[in-house]
Design a protein around this motif. Structure first.
Motif, short mmCIF file in Angstrom:
data_model
loop_
_atom_site.label_atom_id
_atom_site.label_comp_id
_atom_site.label_asym_id
_atom_site.label_seq_id
_atom_site.Cartn_x
_atom_site.Cartn_y
_atom_site.Cartn_z
N GLY A 174 1.75 7.52 9.39
CA GLY A 174 1.29 8.39 8.38
C GLY A 174 2.56 7.92 7.27
O GLY A 174 2.46 9.21 6.31
N LYS A 175 4.10 7.58 7.79
CA LYS A 175 4.95 7.81 6.90
C LYS A 175 4.80 6.88 5.54
O LYS A 175 5.22 6.69 4.74
CB LYS A 175 5.60 7.65 7.90
N ASN A 227 1.37 4.98 0.47
CA ASN A 227 0.16 3.84 -0.89
C ASN A 227 0.87 2.74 -1.62
O ASN A 227 0.16 2.29 -1.11
CB ASN A 227 -0.65 4.89 -0.39
N VAL A 236 -5.34 4.55 14.89
CA VAL A 236 -5.28 3.81 13.30
C VAL A 236 -4.94 2.41 12.79
O VAL A 236 -5.04 1.99 11.84
CB VAL A 236 -3.58 4.98 13.31
#
Length: 157
Positions: free
Chosen positions: A57-58, A61, A147
């Protein structure tokens, strides 16, 4: 009758695909549990030893694969220009200007990609033969796999 048959077939296919996905997840879950027990990685000393979770999640986008490839190319150009400067007395000023231009471009347009690039380098440099790293990675595998298997999917609201 045809539409009822088609509806039944479609429902069956949907259920089969969902069962396949859930079955695969359950299979992986069981395999990981087997390995965790075999390598004695279930004790409290393994809590907090996650190897890859800190990276999940680091990535921003807006950081795209194309921009990472371009950043890699820019990094190679920096190395090429440096090597050319070291090999030649002539045109050092021109090469230095090119390096400055590349550095400025990277600083202005590729900061997010540079952060992701750094994370990739850290991940690549992990000592995969180290048993502590292996244990932490195995403990972390289920969440990373989950994920990874859903990455890029549109999230339902």
């Amino acid at each position: 009758m045809d539409s009822l048959f088609n509806l039944v077939i479609m429902c069956g296919l949907i259920i089969a695909s969902l069962t396949g996905t859930m079955g695969r997840s359950l299979h992986i879950e069981n395999e990981v549990k087997t390995l965790l027990k075999h390598y004695k990685l279930t004790g409290p000393e393994w809590v907090g030893k996650a190897v890859f979770s800190p990276y999940l999640g680091k990535a921003d986008n807006t950081c795209t694969c194309e921009k990472l490839v371009l950043l890699s190319m820019l990094n190679v150009y920096m190395d090429i220009f440096s090597d050319m400067m070291n090999k030649s007395k002539e045109k050092k000023a021109v090469l230095e200007e090119l390096k400055k231009s590349v550095a400025l471009l990277k600083a202005n347009k590729y900061t997010k990609e540079q952060a992701v690039w750094q994370q990739l380098k850290e991940i690549e440099s992990l000592e995969v033969n180290n048993s502590t790293i292996q244990g932490g990675a195995l403990n972390n595998f289920r969440s990373v796999y989950e994920v990874a298997s859903t990455a890029g999917q549109v999230k339902k609201v």
